[in-house]
Write a protein that holds these residues in place. Structure first.
Motif, PDB file in Angstrom:
ATOM      1  N   ALA A 139     -34.121 -63.683   3.187  1.00 42.92           N
ATOM      2  CA  ALA A 139     -33.440 -64.007   1.922  1.00 42.92           C
ATOM      3  C   ALA A 139     -32.276 -63.057   1.679  1.00 42.92           C
ATOM      4  CB  ALA A 139     -34.431 -63.951   0.765  1.00 42.92           C
ATOM      5  N   GLU A 140     -32.476 -61.796   1.978  1.00 46.18           N
ATOM      6  CA  GLU A 140     -31.407 -60.808   1.789  1.00 46.18           C
ATOM      7  C   GLU A 140     -30.220 -61.111   2.714  1.00 46.18           C
ATOM      8  OE1 GLU A 140     -31.896 -56.345   2.642  1.00 46.18           O
ATOM      9  OE2 GLU A 140     -32.304 -56.547   0.494  1.00 46.18           O
ATOM     10  N   GLN A 142     -29.467 -64.000   3.963  1.00 49.06           N
ATOM     11  CA  GLN A 142     -28.838 -65.243   3.499  1.00 49.06           C
ATOM     12  C   GLN A 142     -27.963 -64.984   2.267  1.00 49.06           C
ATOM     13  OE1 GLN A 142     -32.535 -67.467   3.309  1.00 49.06           O
ATOM     14  NE2 GLN A 142     -31.918 -68.719   5.075  1.00 49.06           N
ATOM     15  N   ARG A 143     -28.458 -64.192   1.337  1.00 42.35           N
ATOM     16  CA  ARG A 143     -27.652 -63.852   0.147  1.00 42.35           C
ATOM     17  C   ARG A 143     -26.381 -63.104   0.543  1.00 42.35           C
ATOM     18  NH1 ARG A 143     -32.693 -62.662  -2.008  1.00 42.35           N
ATOM     19  NH2 ARG A 143     -32.396 -60.443  -1.611  1.00 42.35           N
ATOM     20  N   GLY A 144     -26.472 -62.312   1.605  1.00 39.56           N
ATOM     21  CA  GLY A 144     -25.312 -61.561   2.090  1.00 39.56           C
ATOM     22  C   GLY A 144     -24.361 -62.410   2.917  1.00 39.56           C
ATOM     23  N   ALA A 149     -27.938 -70.411   5.424  1.00 36.62           N
ATOM     24  CA  ALA A 149     -28.737 -70.606   4.216  1.00 36.62           C
ATOM     25  C   ALA A 149     -29.830 -71.651   4.383  1.00 36.62           C
ATOM     26  CB  ALA A 149     -27.837 -70.993   3.049  1.00 36.62           C
TER      27      ALA A 149
END
Length: 192
Positions: A139-140, A142-144, A149
């Motif tokens: 998740a980290e 993907q957020r970055g 995603a």
């Protein structure tokens, strides 16, 4: 009313038997893979097969005891990787540790893969904890914007198990190494 039961501590002789069984199982799995004879494990530990099954009712329960320390360390390592300067590199580090754990013993990748789907397996909780740790790293990343995603943690763990299995099958045959295979996998997962 819910009744809470607490496990009584093992007697000293029972604790020694359990510890010997875990040590002998680790040695047998090192030599022969996860399909090693449990009767041989019990004999080498100096106990009967009934004692082995009293402590470890299934092969998966014995595997979980042998692997618990490593799995706990992997989950803790994943938590330490959160907030890394490169979330992709952190996720790759976790995936490498996960793949290495899966190839600790011959045949382990198949056993671990099956336990992720079987909640009644003794190994399920350990595998699920590692997957949850990986999910936070994914998740980290993907957020970055470093990892696609649309990738789920279930897909990621399946792919990492696939890489581990391929590496396990080809060890000693001059095949591509684990780092190269994981690099190729992560090239496909990365945002371009």
């Amino acid at each position: 009313m819910d009744r809470v039961t607490t496990a009584r501590p093992l007697r000293a002789d029972a604790r020694r038997n359990r510890d010997r069984l875990v040590a002998e199982a680790r040695a047998a799995f090192d030599r022969e893979g996860v399909a090693a004879s449990l009767e041989d494990v019990a004999a080498r530990a100096g106990v009967g097969i009934g004692t082995l099954y009293r402590h470890f009712p299934t092969r998966e329960a014995l595997l979980e005891a042998v692997l618990r320390e490593r799995f706990d360390a992997l989950a803790a390592g994943a938590r330490d990787l959160l907030g890394h300067a490169s979330p992709r590199a952190a996720l790759l580090t976790w995936a490498r540790g996960f793949a290495e754990a899966g190839t600790t013993f011959r045949g382990l990748t198949s056993a671990l893969s099956a336990t992720l789907q079987d909640e009644s397996s003794a190994l399920h909780a350990s595998c699920a904890a590692m997957r949850e740790a990986g999910e936070a790293l994914l998740a980290e990343a993907q957020r970055g914007g470093e990892i696609r995603a649309d990738v789920t943690v279930a897909e990621l763990t399946t792919l990492v198990f696939g890489v581990a299995w391929a590496h396990e099958q080809n060890q000693g045959r001059g095949a591509t190494g684990l780092d190269r295979l994981l690099g190729l996998l992560f090239d496909g997962l990365s945002v371009r």
